[in-house]
Scaffold this motif. Sequence first.
Motif, PDB file in Angstrom:
ATOM      1  N   ALA A  29       0.875  -1.170   0.000  1.00  0.00           N
ATOM      2  CA  ALA A  29       0.000   0.000   0.000  1.00  0.00           C
ATOM      3  C   ALA A  29       0.914   1.223   0.000  1.00  0.00           C
ATOM      4  O   ALA A  29       2.113   1.124   0.299  1.00  0.00           O
ATOM      5  CB  ALA A  29      -0.888  -0.011   1.233  1.00  0.00           C
ATOM      6  N   ALA A  30       0.378   2.375  -0.334  1.00  0.00           N
ATOM      7  CA  ALA A  30       1.180   3.598  -0.440  1.00  0.00           C
ATOM      8  C   ALA A  30       1.965   3.893   0.835  1.00  0.00           C
ATOM      9  O   ALA A  30       3.086   4.397   0.778  1.00  0.00           O
ATOM     10  CB  ALA A  30       0.290   4.774  -0.802  1.00  0.00           C
ATOM     11  N   GLN A  31       1.407   3.577   1.993  1.00  0.00           N
ATOM     12  CA  GLN A  31       2.069   3.907   3.251  1.00  0.00           C
ATOM     13  C   GLN A  31       3.028   2.817   3.728  1.00  0.00           C
ATOM     14  O   GLN A  31       3.725   3.011   4.721  1.00  0.00           O
ATOM     15  CB  GLN A  31       1.031   4.206   4.343  1.00  0.00           C
ATOM     16  N   ASP A  32       3.078   1.683   3.050  1.00  0.00           N
ATOM     17  CA  ASP A  32       3.963   0.600   3.458  1.00  0.00           C
ATOM     18  C   ASP A  32       5.426   0.970   3.215  1.00  0.00           C
ATOM     19  O   ASP A  32       5.760   1.589   2.203  1.00  0.00           O
ATOM     20  CB  ASP A  32       3.655  -0.681   2.683  1.00  0.00           C
ATOM     21  N   PRO A  33       6.302   0.552   4.122  1.00  0.00           N
ATOM     22  CA  PRO A  33       7.728   0.838   3.925  1.00  0.00           C
ATOM     23  C   PRO A  33       8.320  -0.037   2.819  1.00  0.00           C
ATOM     24  O   PRO A  33       7.846  -1.139   2.566  1.00  0.00           O
ATOM     25  CB  PRO A  33       8.347   0.496   5.277  1.00  0.00           C
ATOM     26  N   PHE A  34       9.369   0.473   2.191  1.00  0.00           N
ATOM     27  CA  PHE A  34      10.148  -0.308   1.233  1.00  0.00           C
ATOM     28  C   PHE A  34      10.996  -1.265   2.059  1.00  0.00           C
ATOM     29  O   PHE A  34      11.605  -0.868   3.057  1.00  0.00           O
ATOM     30  CB  PHE A  34      11.041   0.616   0.396  1.00  0.00           C
ATOM     31  N   VAL A  35      11.064  -2.526   1.661  1.00  0.00           N
ATOM     32  CA  VAL A  35      11.775  -3.530   2.454  1.00  0.00           C
ATOM     33  C   VAL A  35      13.020  -4.006   1.712  1.00  0.00           C
ATOM     34  O   VAL A  35      12.937  -4.571   0.623  1.00  0.00           O
ATOM     35  CB  VAL A  35      10.863  -4.731   2.785  1.00  0.00           C
ATOM     36  N   PHE A  36      14.169  -3.757   2.347  1.00  0.00           N
ATOM     37  CA  PHE A  36      15.448  -4.252   1.861  1.00  0.00           C
ATOM     38  C   PHE A  36      15.731  -5.562   2.578  1.00  0.00           C
ATOM     39  O   PHE A  36      15.371  -5.733   3.741  1.00  0.00           O
ATOM     40  CB  PHE A  36      16.582  -3.272   2.184  1.00  0.00           C
ATOM     41  N   GLY A  37      16.385  -6.470   1.904  1.00  0.00           N
ATOM     42  CA  GLY A  37      16.787  -7.724   2.530  1.00  0.00           C
ATOM     43  C   GLY A  37      18.277  -7.916   2.423  1.00  0.00           C
ATOM     44  O   GLY A  37      18.876  -7.653   1.384  1.00  0.00           O
ATOM     45  N   ALA A  64      11.782  11.000   9.886  1.00  0.00           N
ATOM     46  CA  ALA A  64      10.570  10.458   9.259  1.00  0.00           C
ATOM     47  C   ALA A  64      10.888   9.275   8.347  1.00  0.00           C
ATOM     48  O   ALA A  64      10.025   8.441   8.077  1.00  0.00           O
ATOM     49  CB  ALA A  64       9.846  11.546   8.470  1.00  0.00           C
ATOM     50  N   THR A  65      12.117   9.189   7.901  1.00  0.00           N
ATOM     51  CA  THR A  65      12.547   8.091   7.038  1.00  0.00           C
ATOM     52  C   THR A  65      12.394   6.741   7.724  1.00  0.00           C
ATOM     53  O   THR A  65      12.206   5.727   7.064  1.00  0.00           O
ATOM     54  CB  THR A  65      14.022   8.298   6.610  1.00  0.00           C
ATOM     55  N   VAL A 101      13.189  -0.630  12.285  1.00  0.00           N
ATOM     56  CA  VAL A 101      13.896  -0.449  11.016  1.00  0.00           C
ATOM     57  C   VAL A 101      14.690  -1.700  10.657  1.00  0.00           C
ATOM     58  O   VAL A 101      14.666  -2.151   9.519  1.00  0.00           O
ATOM     59  CB  VAL A 101      14.813   0.795  11.071  1.00  0.00           C
ATOM     60  N   ILE A 102      15.398  -2.267  11.623  1.00  0.00           N
ATOM     61  CA  ILE A 102      16.191  -3.481  11.409  1.00  0.00           C
ATOM     62  C   ILE A 102      15.461  -4.642  12.065  1.00  0.00           C
ATOM     63  O   ILE A 102      15.123  -4.591  13.243  1.00  0.00           O
ATOM     64  CB  ILE A 102      17.601  -3.364  12.033  1.00  0.00           C
TER      65      ILE A 102
END
Length: 129
Positions: A29-37, A64-65, A101-102
């Motif tokens: 969804a627009a508010q979902d965070p981008f997920v790095f793996g 805010a990031t 975040v992590i």
Amino acid sequence: LAVPPERLILLPYGFDRTRLLGRRQRLMAAQDPFVFGYIGRHHPSKGLDLLIDAAIALVKEDPATAHRFRVLVFGRPEAATTAALRRRVDESLLARCGADVIEWRPEYGNADIVRHVFDHVDAIVVPSI
């Protein structure tokens, strides 16, 4: 430079991309965070500390990031190194920003990497040095 065939050795590293067929991409969804793996051992040569430092720097620059991305850490822990990395996260502003975040995930099996890792991330980060 010609190399005689008998001097060549094939090392079959890499990833068979056909394993990605049928992959379930994350629905965002627009508010979902981008997920790095991150995938790999928690060894200093793998650069996981650099990835953690980058996450800390991003959140320090713009708090805010912290709500716009996540880093899922998959891989084989190494007792002292993993403990030091977790301490670094716990003692940083990441622990106080109100977002996870992590996130530390268990080691994955290579046969299940698509289902256990790739289906849960938007991009893989390889910070090896």
